[in-house]
Design an enzyme around this catalytic site. Structure first.
Site, PDB file in Angstrom:
ATOM      1  N   ASP A 125      -0.360  -7.444   1.685  1.00 12.52           N
ATOM      2  CA  ASP A 125       0.203  -6.086   1.693  1.00 12.52           C
ATOM      3  C   ASP A 125       1.730  -6.135   1.805  1.00 12.52           C
ATOM      4  O   ASP A 125       2.309  -5.820   2.837  1.00 12.52           O
ATOM      5  CB  ASP A 125      -0.406  -5.286   2.858  1.00 12.52           C
ATOM      6  CG  ASP A 125      -0.147  -3.793   2.728  1.00 12.52           C
ATOM      7  OD1 ASP A 125       0.444  -3.382   1.715  1.00 12.52           O
ATOM      8  OD2 ASP A 125      -0.544  -3.048   3.648  1.00 12.52           O
TER       9      ASP A 125
ATOM     10  N   HIS B  56       0.823  -1.215   0.000  1.00 10.90           N
ATOM     11  CA  HIS B  56       0.000   0.000   0.000  1.00 10.90           C
ATOM     12  C   HIS B  56       0.857   1.265   0.000  1.00 10.90           C
ATOM     13  O   HIS B  56       0.359   2.349  -0.261  1.00 10.90           O
ATOM     14  CB  HIS B  56      -1.016  -0.019   1.157  1.00 10.90           C
ATOM     15  CG  HIS B  56      -0.489   0.416   2.490  1.00 10.90           C
ATOM     16  ND1 HIS B  56      -0.204  -0.459   3.510  1.00 10.90           N
ATOM     17  CD2 HIS B  56      -0.213   1.644   2.980  1.00 10.90           C
ATOM     18  CE1 HIS B  56       0.216   0.221   4.560  1.00 10.90           C
ATOM     19  NE2 HIS B  56       0.219   1.502   4.270  1.00 10.90           N
TER      20      HIS B  56
ATOM     21  N   GLY C 156       5.022  -0.429   6.218  1.00 19.05           N
ATOM     22  CA  GLY C 156       6.091  -1.056   5.459  1.00 19.05           C
ATOM     23  C   GLY C 156       7.253  -1.454   6.334  1.00 19.05           C
ATOM     24  O   GLY C 156       8.048  -2.310   5.973  1.00 19.05           O
TER      25      GLY C 156
HETATM   26  N1  ARG Z   1      -1.194   2.480   7.219  1.00 19.81           N
HETATM   27  C1  ARG Z   1      -0.296   3.159   8.100  1.00 19.81           C
HETATM   28  C2  ARG Z   1       0.851   3.757   7.294  1.00 19.81           C
HETATM   29  O1  ARG Z   1       0.715   3.860   6.110  1.00 19.81           O
HETATM   30  C3  ARG Z   1       0.132   2.295   9.250  1.00 19.81           C
HETATM   31  C4  ARG Z   1      -0.927   2.216  10.236  1.00 19.81           C
HETATM   32  C5  ARG Z   1      -0.662   1.332  11.370  1.00 19.81           C
HETATM   33  N2  ARG Z   1      -1.704   1.562  12.288  1.00 19.81           N
HETATM   34  C6  ARG Z   1      -1.789   1.027  13.487  1.00 19.81           C
HETATM   35  N3  ARG Z   1      -2.746   1.387  14.275  1.00 19.81           N
HETATM   36  N4  ARG Z   1      -0.922   0.151  13.886  1.00 19.81           N
HETATM   37  O2  ARG Z   1       1.797   4.253   7.812  1.00 19.81           O
END
Ligand code: ARG
Length: 489
Positions: free
Chosen positions: A342, A293, A439
């Site tokens: 992902d 993503h 990531g």
């Molecule tokens: N999708 C987020 C990013 O792009 C990471 C989110 C992780 N969230 C969590 N509550 N652990 O950085």
């Protein structure tokens, strides 16, 4: 946490599962999740309805020129013009037909397996049988694996359809390098081959036939019930998973603390246009694992990315050299709605120089066991609270694994956690990864080696009660990772 009932189950690393082992589930309605407003971070929860574009630098659109009006006016040229038009039409038709044939008809029938994307199909019994059937011998390339916490080299026998350890008799580094190369490693990173007492009760080995002459490693191996030395090969293709981290030290991320240099040498900061966007993990001097993503849409072009390794603070990116990316490979089964699969690979233009502060983490071997609440660590430059900006310093915090059944319960993620995901964190909240950590690594120490358990993927908010972090399940991805390193060397 209420996950300690009855027999303690184990997270077993089965590894080498076929790609489409898991059935993709229908996305569940998730309008309940708030959308994260920052324009740079990839979405933090599966199934968003709208998406904010990640950035504004669309490559300039080239306007097509209007066709010239002055065509075919002299009579003599008229016939020529018609002939030319027919020829062009025919060419287009042929190209279209070839493309349709390529994409629709060329996939392999029944249980047979396609050799890369060549269109050639071979039967499963022809894989790893010592005879190359594929044009680039893909069918004989990936017949080795490293098993368990001690990196035991195993070879697949297509005859008995199972994996066997390799007897150490007559083994040497040259064979070790060949095996590593077949797994996708560069022989320059080769670490060592070691003898390890074979498990008691082992009755089947792969043995070297040294009189077989100068042929492929696999053609020299045969199944045998005896192994004179009683030792098998432990193979390390790269010196990985070494950290200066003091295991007793308790650790932002959210609720964490600043890291020291050499604690997380595999952690990299991935930049787009001078800003930190995502984290990643070094697995070899030229390959970085990150989340699919992070590299979605326009960001799938390697051109946008700069990689920083061996840094603690973001201000260091001002004067330390950036590594450029040549190739980005997202998992073909990645689903941007559910966040299934992902994971993505980045190949660097030039190899990283490995030091105490820059080094790879170990990919999880099949046969590794993780306890249900195994202590893991996450690290990154992500926000220190929900809605915050990314951190100047590299933070890290310990998060225990959470069983999938607990994480999928109605009052936690209610079925959104797929087999390609693992949960880690606290149901009471307080410590978690957050936007900008995506990531990056979820690692654990086992046998004094640090293993990559997952890559930061999603969560609702950050560090909220009953909303732990969800990570890509690296165990499920390793076979895909090796195959792609092998094919893109
Ligand atoms: N999708 C987020 C990013 O792009 C990471 C989110 C992780 N969230 C969590 N509550 N652990 O950085």
């Amino acid at each position: 946490m209420d996950i300690n009932s009855g027999q303690p189950p184990y997270y077993e690393n089965h590894g080498y599962q076929p790609e489409n082992f898991y059935v993709t589930r229908q996305p569940v309605d998730t309008n309940m999740y708030p959308q994260y407003p920052h324009p740079y971070y990839p979405p933090s929860v599966p199934h968003y309805v709208t998406r904010v574009p990640t950035h504004q630098t669309a490559p300039p659109v080239v306007q097509p020129k209007p066709p010239s009006a002055k065509v075919c006016t002299p009579k003599i040229k008229k016939i020529l013009c018609i002939v030319l038009s027919v020829a062009i039409l025919l060419t287009v038709a042929i190209i279209a037909a070839v493309l349709i044939w390529y994409f629709v008809i060329s996939s392999c029938p029944g249980s047979s397996i396609e050799c890369g994307s060549s269109g050639t199909c071979v039967s499963p019994s022809e894989w790893c049988d010592g005879v190359a059937h594929c044009p680039n011998s893909e069918d004989e390339n990936r017949c080795v694996r490293l098993y368990g916490p001690n990196f035991i080299l195993e070879v697949y026998s297509s005859v008995s359809k199972s994996w066997y350890p390799v007897c150490h008799d007559d083994w040497n580094d040259s064979y070790g390098k060949t095996a590593c190369k077949d797994m996708g490693y560069n022989i320059n990173t080769y670490y060592y081959s070691q003898r390890v007492a074979s498990e008691r009760g082992s009755t089947s080995f792969m043995k070297l036939n040294t009189s077989a002459g100068n042929i492929d490693l696999y053609k020299k191996l045969y199944k045998s019930a005896s192994c004179l030395s009683g030792t098998v090969v432990a193979l390390r293709c790269i010196k990985c998973g070494i950290s200066s981290k003091n295991a007793n030290l308790q650790g932002r991320i959210v609720g964490g603390s600043a890291s020291a240099l050499k604690e997380w040498p595999w952690q990299v900061s991935l930049h787009v246009q001078g800003s930190h966007v995502c984290g990643g993990s070094i697995i070899t001097p030229e390959w970085i694992v990150t989340a699919a993503h992070c590299v979605e849409g326009q960001l799938s072009s390697p051109y946008y990315w700069s990689v920083y390794a061996g840094i603690l603070t973001q201000s260091e990116t001002g004067y330390s050299s950036a590594y450029k990316v040549t190739k980005i490979i997202s998992h073909p089964s990645y689903n941007s709605d559910s966040k299934d699969y992902d994971v993505a690979l980045m190949k660097l233009q030039t190899s990283l120089r490995l030091t105490d502060a820059v080094g790879p983490v170990c990919l999880p071997n099949p046969g590794l066991f993780f306890q249900p609440e195994q202590e893991c660590w996450i690290s990154g430059w992500g926000a220190e609270y929900q809605g915050g900006k990314s951190s100047e310093v590299l933070n890290a915090v310990m998060v225990p694994l959470i069983e999938r059944s607990t994480c999928n319960s109605v009052n936690v993620y209610n079925g959104l956690v797929l087999p390609t995901m693992v949960c880690a964190g606290y149901l009471k909240g307080g410590k978690d990864s957050c936007q900008g950590d995506s990531g990056g690594p979820l690692v654990t120490e086992n046998n004094s080696v640090w293993w990559l358990v997952g890559d930061t993927s999603w969560g609702t908010g950050c560090a909220s009660r009953r909303r732990p972090g969800v990570y890509g399940n690296m165990t499920v991805f390793t076979d895909w990772i090796y195959r792609n390193m092998q094919a893109n060397r």
